[in-house]
Design a protein around this motif. Sequence first.
Motif, PDB file in Angstrom:
ATOM      1  N   LYS A   1       1.031  -0.777   0.130  1.00  0.00           N
ATOM      2  CA  LYS A   1      -0.614  -0.142   0.054  1.00  0.00           C
ATOM      3  C   LYS A   1       0.359   0.392  -0.235  1.00  0.00           C
ATOM      4  O   LYS A   1       1.906   0.938   0.455  1.00  0.00           O
ATOM      5  CB  LYS A   1      -0.447   0.086   1.046  1.00  0.00           C
ATOM      6  CG  LYS A   1      -1.176  -1.388   1.592  1.00  0.00           C
ATOM      7  CD  LYS A   1      -2.626  -1.403   0.020  1.00  0.00           C
ATOM      8  CE  LYS A   1      -3.891  -2.094   0.289  1.00  0.00           C
ATOM      9  NZ  LYS A   1      -5.097  -2.826  -1.193  1.00  0.00           N
ATOM     10  N   VAL A   2       0.330   2.767  -0.536  1.00  0.00           N
ATOM     11  CA  VAL A   2       0.781   3.809  -0.173  1.00  0.00           C
ATOM     12  C   VAL A   2       0.908   4.835   0.395  1.00  0.00           C
ATOM     13  O   VAL A   2      -0.772   5.235   0.372  1.00  0.00           O
ATOM     14  CB  VAL A   2       0.842   3.896  -2.171  1.00  0.00           C
ATOM     15  CG1 VAL A   2       1.632   5.459  -1.784  1.00  0.00           C
ATOM     16  CG2 VAL A   2       1.733   3.471  -2.753  1.00  0.00           C
ATOM     17  N   LYS A   3       1.511   4.798   1.630  1.00  0.00           N
ATOM     18  CA  LYS A   3       0.556   6.261   2.348  1.00  0.00           C
ATOM     19  C   LYS A   3       0.735   7.556   2.104  1.00  0.00           C
ATOM     20  O   LYS A   3       2.104   7.422   1.361  1.00  0.00           O
ATOM     21  CB  LYS A   3       1.236   6.548   3.641  1.00  0.00           C
ATOM     22  CG  LYS A   3       1.497   4.722   4.439  1.00  0.00           C
ATOM     23  CD  LYS A   3       2.494   5.504   5.640  1.00  0.00           C
ATOM     24  CE  LYS A   3       1.636   3.308   6.605  1.00  0.00           C
ATOM     25  NZ  LYS A   3       2.519   3.917   8.296  1.00  0.00           N
ATOM     26  N   LYS A   4      -0.619   8.486   1.680  1.00  0.00           N
ATOM     27  CA  LYS A   4      -0.147   9.282   0.582  1.00  0.00           C
ATOM     28  C   LYS A   4      -0.235  10.319   1.799  1.00  0.00           C
ATOM     29  O   LYS A   4      -0.827  10.901   2.819  1.00  0.00           O
ATOM     30  CB  LYS A   4      -1.208   9.373  -0.279  1.00  0.00           C
ATOM     31  CG  LYS A   4      -0.696   8.415  -1.161  1.00  0.00           C
ATOM     32  CD  LYS A   4      -2.002   8.438  -2.590  1.00  0.00           C
ATOM     33  CE  LYS A   4      -1.145   7.343  -3.621  1.00  0.00           C
ATOM     34  NZ  LYS A   4      -2.646   7.337  -4.716  1.00  0.00           N
ATOM     35  N   TYR A   5       0.657  12.118   1.551  1.00  0.00           N
ATOM     36  CA  TYR A   5      -0.152  13.189   2.021  1.00  0.00           C
ATOM     37  C   TYR A   5       0.166  14.163   1.015  1.00  0.00           C
ATOM     38  O   TYR A   5       1.247  14.386  -0.055  1.00  0.00           O
ATOM     39  CB  TYR A   5       1.497  13.669   2.848  1.00  0.00           C
ATOM     40  CG  TYR A   5       1.992  12.213   4.088  1.00  0.00           C
ATOM     41  CD1 TYR A   5       1.187  12.314   4.984  1.00  0.00           C
ATOM     42  CD2 TYR A   5       2.494  11.183   3.911  1.00  0.00           C
ATOM     43  CE1 TYR A   5       1.065  11.043   6.309  1.00  0.00           C
ATOM     44  CE2 TYR A   5       2.423   9.895   4.774  1.00  0.00           C
ATOM     45  CZ  TYR A   5       1.596   9.752   5.831  1.00  0.00           C
ATOM     46  OH  TYR A   5       1.666   8.783   6.569  1.00  0.00           O
ATOM     47  N   GLU A   6      -0.511  15.397   1.370  1.00  0.00           N
ATOM     48  CA  GLU A   6      -0.436  16.128   0.943  1.00  0.00           C
ATOM     49  C   GLU A   6      -0.495  17.867   1.592  1.00  0.00           C
ATOM     50  O   GLU A   6      -0.931  18.297   2.668  1.00  0.00           O
ATOM     51  CB  GLU A   6      -1.256  16.472  -0.425  1.00  0.00           C
ATOM     52  CG  GLU A   6      -2.040  15.514  -0.483  1.00  0.00           C
ATOM     53  CD  GLU A   6      -2.653  15.899  -2.125  1.00  0.00           C
ATOM     54  OE1 GLU A   6      -3.679  16.890  -2.074  1.00  0.00           O
ATOM     55  OE2 GLU A   6      -3.346  15.271  -3.476  1.00  0.00           O
ATOM     56  N   ALA A   7       0.464  18.663   1.150  1.00  0.00           N
ATOM     57  CA  ALA A   7       0.575  20.271   2.060  1.00  0.00           C
ATOM     58  C   ALA A   7       0.254  21.201   0.344  1.00  0.00           C
ATOM     59  O   ALA A   7       0.867  20.750  -0.601  1.00  0.00           O
ATOM     60  CB  ALA A   7       1.787  19.867   3.011  1.00  0.00           C
ATOM     61  N   SER A   8       0.592  22.462   1.493  1.00  0.00           N
ATOM     62  CA  SER A   8       0.472  24.099   0.520  1.00  0.00           C
ATOM     63  C   SER A   8       2.517  24.688   0.560  1.00  0.00           C
ATOM     64  O   SER A   8       2.733  24.535   2.297  1.00  0.00           O
ATOM     65  CB  SER A   8      -0.335  24.291   0.928  1.00  0.00           C
ATOM     66  OG  SER A   8      -0.178  24.986   1.946  1.00  0.00           O
ATOM     67  N   MET A   9       3.019  25.200   0.388  1.00  0.00           N
ATOM     68  CA  MET A   9       4.000  25.803   0.389  1.00  0.00           C
ATOM     69  C   MET A   9       3.945  27.350  -0.391  1.00  0.00           C
ATOM     70  O   MET A   9       3.435  27.159  -1.747  1.00  0.00           O
ATOM     71  CB  MET A   9       4.888  24.942  -0.365  1.00  0.00           C
ATOM     72  CG  MET A   9       6.750  25.531  -0.041  1.00  0.00           C
ATOM     73  SD  MET A   9       7.818  25.129  -0.189  1.00  0.00           S
ATOM     74  CE  MET A   9       7.486  23.311   0.522  1.00  0.00           C
ATOM     75  N   ASN A  10       4.529  28.323   0.208  1.00  0.00           N
ATOM     76  CA  ASN A  10       4.508  29.452  -0.595  1.00  0.00           C
ATOM     77  C   ASN A  10       5.526  29.742  -1.846  1.00  0.00           C
ATOM     78  O   ASN A  10       6.078  28.542  -1.619  1.00  0.00           O
ATOM     79  CB  ASN A  10       4.839  30.487   0.498  1.00  0.00           C
ATOM     80  CG  ASN A  10       6.253  30.346   0.822  1.00  0.00           C
ATOM     81  OD1 ASN A  10       6.906  31.204  -0.214  1.00  0.00           O
ATOM     82  ND2 ASN A  10       6.234  30.486   1.852  1.00  0.00           N
TER      83      ASN A  10
ATOM     84  N   THR B   1       5.418  17.415   5.877  1.00  0.00           N
ATOM     85  CA  THR B   1       4.099  17.091   5.306  1.00  0.00           C
ATOM     86  C   THR B   1       3.451  16.082   5.753  1.00  0.00           C
ATOM     87  O   THR B   1       2.128  16.303   5.938  1.00  0.00           O
ATOM     88  CB  THR B   1       4.932  16.586   3.738  1.00  0.00           C
ATOM     89  OG1 THR B   1       5.436  18.029   3.455  1.00  0.00           O
ATOM     90  CG2 THR B   1       3.687  16.406   3.170  1.00  0.00           C
ATOM     91  N   GLN B   2       4.427  14.930   6.498  1.00  0.00           N
ATOM     92  CA  GLN B   2       3.150  14.314   6.883  1.00  0.00           C
ATOM     93  C   GLN B   2       2.318  14.885   8.350  1.00  0.00           C
ATOM     94  O   GLN B   2       1.557  13.539   8.719  1.00  0.00           O
ATOM     95  CB  GLN B   2       3.802  13.076   7.700  1.00  0.00           C
ATOM     96  CG  GLN B   2       5.029  12.633   6.984  1.00  0.00           C
ATOM     97  CD  GLN B   2       6.310  11.537   6.777  1.00  0.00           C
ATOM     98  OE1 GLN B   2       5.495  10.357   7.115  1.00  0.00           O
ATOM     99  NE2 GLN B   2       7.511  12.073   7.316  1.00  0.00           N
TER     100      GLN B   2
END
Length: 332
Positions: free
Chosen positions: A114-123, A193-194
């Motif tokens: 399986k794949v653990k996925k994370y998302e975030a933003s950055m300026n 990100t995590q």
Amino acid sequence: MKLFKAIGVLIFIITSNTSGICQSRIFYDGLEPSENYFDILDSTLKHNQKTKEKLFDGLADRYKVRMLVQPSFDVKYIFQIDEILKDYQLEKYVVRFHKLNSRIHTLEDYDKVKVKKYEASMNEDDIELLTDVFAVVVDKTRYEKSNMDIYDGTKYLLGVWDYYGWRSGNVNSPRDPEIKSLIDVVENLIKQTQSKRNVKISEADRKILDQIISNSQRQSTSADYELVSRIIKVIEDNESKYCSKISEDNAVYVEKSLNNIKNTAAKNLAYNQFNKKDLKNLIEFVLEEFVSFNTFSEEDKREIILSESDIILENEENIKNNIFQLILKEFD
């Protein structure tokens, strides 16, 4: 004068293919590092395809920076800053981190992993800074001759997509301080990100990235060129005569070492990475190794002679007055 011209031609050839801001790279007629697709073994290709299907699922085809990490004895993961387009226009950037939850050993593992996925933003300021530094590091991608193959360790794929297009480079267990520093900065972003919806480059990491860019803008000086010119002149004037006086094994070592010194000096000039102290340290290391290899105690000498060993005792005068010491005098 001819020597300066020769160095200049070599440096022009190298920089034509490596400088991200040099327009001449567009017209480079020589070979460039390939994507290696057709050189990959079928088993490795199948493994990479399956891994990509899992790990890259959900990542955009167009991105700003990418760092794919492939440890020998741990799980693979990827950090990527994606460009999200709407009606062919940039809508936003998304920071993504994907990590496999277990290692892949056999074909059956592909369906289970399986794949653990994370998302975030950055300026955007942080993104542009990171992109610029990735470009500085990736634009130094080049083929090097090496007698040592590294199979274990951690392999990093660094990719960047900017004004000059897409390009990438691989490194296994990096020793270069700039590459290691960039990887450390990205690892810090991965940790954020995590756990965070918005990530940013810390002030300490920003200073590191700024320093990498500053180093890339450093230009080799006329004094650097003159030193390298004098060193090459010493080698040209003395190599053949000196190698003719020493044993065959020593001659091979000296010839390879002198070639390495010339290549290292010329390449570092070309990449604006020339450092007088580092070059001197290299020559001193070669000198020390050469002398150590040819130094025996009186007891050892007697044993070599009595045993009729294949070891050839070099003339002490040749060791004492070696060509590396002549080169080091140019640093005075």
